[in-house]
Design a protein around this motif. Structure first.
Motif, mmCIF file in Angstrom:
data_model
loop_
_atom_site.group_PDB
_atom_site.id
_atom_site.type_symbol
_atom_site.label_atom_id
_atom_site.label_comp_id
_atom_site.label_asym_id
_atom_site.label_seq_id
_atom_site.Cartn_x
_atom_site.Cartn_y
_atom_site.Cartn_z
ATOM 1 N N GLY A 107 0.712 -1.136 0.101
ATOM 2 C CA GLY A 107 0.063 0.040 0.003
ATOM 3 C C GLY A 107 0.780 1.215 0.071
ATOM 4 N N LEU A 108 0.114 2.241 -0.590
ATOM 5 C CA LEU A 108 0.791 3.620 -0.182
ATOM 6 C C LEU A 108 -0.245 4.733 0.383
ATOM 7 C CD1 LEU A 108 1.793 3.881 -4.239
ATOM 8 C CD2 LEU A 108 3.155 3.766 -2.169
ATOM 9 N N ASP A 109 0.233 5.244 1.283
ATOM 10 C CA ASP A 109 -0.433 6.271 2.140
ATOM 11 C C ASP A 109 -0.217 7.714 1.625
ATOM 12 O OD1 ASP A 109 -2.081 7.613 4.112
ATOM 13 O OD2 ASP A 109 -0.981 6.890 5.762
ATOM 14 N N VAL A 110 -0.655 8.405 0.831
ATOM 15 C CA VAL A 110 -0.219 9.330 0.041
ATOM 16 C C VAL A 110 -0.814 10.661 0.679
ATOM 17 C CG1 VAL A 110 -0.286 10.493 -2.137
ATOM 18 C CG2 VAL A 110 -0.477 8.041 -2.086
ATOM 19 N N GLY A 111 0.003 11.522 1.037
ATOM 20 C CA GLY A 111 -0.146 12.454 2.178
ATOM 21 C C GLY A 111 -0.533 12.011 3.619
ATOM 22 N N ALA A 112 0.445 11.215 4.038
ATOM 23 C CA ALA A 112 0.370 10.523 5.193
ATOM 24 C C ALA A 112 0.234 11.347 6.339
ATOM 25 C CB ALA A 112 1.532 9.316 5.310
ATOM 26 N N GLY A 113 0.816 12.625 6.382
ATOM 27 C CA GLY A 113 0.662 13.439 7.407
ATOM 28 C C GLY A 113 1.552 12.936 8.469
ATOM 29 N N THR A 114 1.023 12.897 9.463
ATOM 30 C CA THR A 114 1.868 12.412 10.984
ATOM 31 C C THR A 114 1.692 10.705 11.109
ATOM 32 O OG1 THR A 114 -0.132 12.901 12.463
ATOM 33 C CG2 THR A 114 1.825 14.370 11.980
ATOM 34 N N GLY A 115 1.032 10.201 10.069
ATOM 35 C CA GLY A 115 0.889 8.674 10.213
ATOM 36 C C GLY A 115 -0.242 8.181 10.908
ATOM 37 N N ARG A 116 -1.163 8.825 10.788
ATOM 38 C CA ARG A 116 -2.516 8.576 11.742
ATOM 39 C C ARG A 116 -3.020 7.030 11.355
ATOM 40 N NH1 ARG A 116 -7.649 12.164 10.845
ATOM 41 N NH2 ARG A 116 -7.298 12.784 8.757
ATOM 42 N N PHE A 117 -2.931 6.916 9.768
ATOM 43 C CA PHE A 117 -3.563 5.516 9.410
ATOM 44 C C PHE A 117 -2.242 4.655 8.795
ATOM 45 C CE2 PHE A 117 -7.502 7.962 8.300
ATOM 46 C CZ PHE A 117 -8.251 6.749 8.776
ATOM 47 N N THR A 118 -1.051 4.959 8.827
ATOM 48 C CA THR A 118 0.065 4.285 8.035
ATOM 49 C C THR A 118 0.097 2.755 8.823
ATOM 50 O OG1 THR A 118 0.815 6.570 7.787
ATOM 51 C CG2 THR A 118 2.067 4.319 6.626
ATOM 52 N N PRO A 119 0.425 2.924 10.302
ATOM 53 C CA PRO A 119 0.691 1.628 10.766
ATOM 54 C C PRO A 119 -0.567 0.837 10.831
ATOM 55 C CG PRO A 119 1.571 3.332 12.110
ATOM 56 C CD PRO A 119 0.670 4.257 11.024
ATOM 57 N N ALA A 120 -1.712 1.136 10.929
ATOM 58 C CA ALA A 120 -3.055 0.597 11.023
ATOM 59 C C ALA A 120 -3.451 -0.210 9.652
ATOM 60 C CB ALA A 120 -4.205 1.330 11.321
ATOM 61 N N LEU A 121 -3.099 0.522 8.613
ATOM 62 C CA LEU A 121 -3.050 -0.060 7.165
ATOM 63 C C LEU A 121 -1.965 -1.520 7.326
ATOM 64 C CD1 LEU A 121 -2.883 3.180 5.008
ATOM 65 C CD2 LEU A 121 -4.946 1.563 5.333
#
Length: 252
Positions: free
Chosen positions: A44-58
């Motif tokens: 996956g790619l988290d585009v515009g991840a910001g501070t990573g609020r979704f990235t680890p959950a993904l």
């Protein structure tokens, strides 16, 4: 819209102001899982991840994820506060992603599409990085499909100023489909409440929403004064929830 430089504003408070409860995060992960390709793991790619609020959950739910974020400060916070062995954060944007072609199964853009400056270029770049059949999960607001959060009514030009940040749905769809994408789903997700009206007010005071950057100082002061008065009448009341749009597109 006034462009926000997250390296000089908002980054200090963004993680707190936009934090998700466990129930909220799980609601979104379930919604994403329902429209993603069925195989696991997925890249996956988290585009515009910001501070990573979704990235680890993904990463926990679906497989390895690259968070793409243009702001140095936001990436620093993500790396410090949202680490995961299957996550990496890279400098980049929707228009220019430092990843190989056809290397990802999906991309998530969660409330970042309205920040994209060169949207046609981003449409092509997203197609480049996704494999054939890959999905784009576009959690965006649209001027004609707007959640209309309750607190906006207290700010001068509230609903109009917020809706002006976003394109109409048909325009976004046309931009993608004219470049070979197809729509696979469009619906809404009702995110669980953040808590009480008082809890929501505390977050709003941090001013980490793009909306606040569009108002004058006088408009902000007037709006927060009205909002404070309204919440003071019943701060323990549950904060209202609303349906939030999620558009899913497939790269042909």
């Amino acid at each position: 819209m006034r462009r926000i430089d997250y390296d000089t504003e908002q980054y200090q408070d963004y993680a707190r102001g936009r934090a998700l409860t466990e129930r909220q995060q799980q609601t979104w992960i379930s919604a994403f899982g329902a429209v993603l390709p069925k195989g696991r793991p997925l890249v996956g790619l988290d585009v515009g991840a910001g501070t990573g609020r979704f990235t680890p959950a993904l990463a926990r739910a679906f497989g390895p994820v690259t968070g793409v974020e243009p702001s140095v400060r936001m990436r620093e916070i993500a790396q410090a506060q949202s680490p995961h062995p299957d996550v990496r954060y890279l400098a980049g944007s929707a228009e220019d992603m430092p990843v190989p072609s056809a290397s990802a199964d999906y991309a998530l853009m969660f409330l970042s599409w309205h920040h994209v400056q060169a949207k046609p270029r981003a449409v092509r770049e997203l197609a480049r990085v996704l494999r054939p059949g890959g999905r784009l999960l576009l959690r965006a607001n649209f001027s004609d499909h707007h959640p209309r959060p309750w607190w906006l009514e207290h700010f001068p030009r509230g609903f109009a100023a917020d809706a002006a940040l976003f394109q109409p749905l048909h325009e976004v769809i046309e931009m993608f489909t004219s470049d070979g994408w197809r729509v696979t789903a469009f619906g809404t997700v009702t995110e669980p409440s953040v808590g009480t009206l008082g809890d929501m007010l505390q977050r709003l005071r941090l001013r980490t929403l793009s909306f606040f950057a569009q108002l004058s100082t006088d408009e902000l002061e007037a709006g927060f004064r009205r909002l404070e008065e309204a919440v003071a009448a019943n701060p323990a009341a549950p904060a209202p929830v609303f349906a939030e749009p999620l558009l899913t597109l497939e790269r042909r």
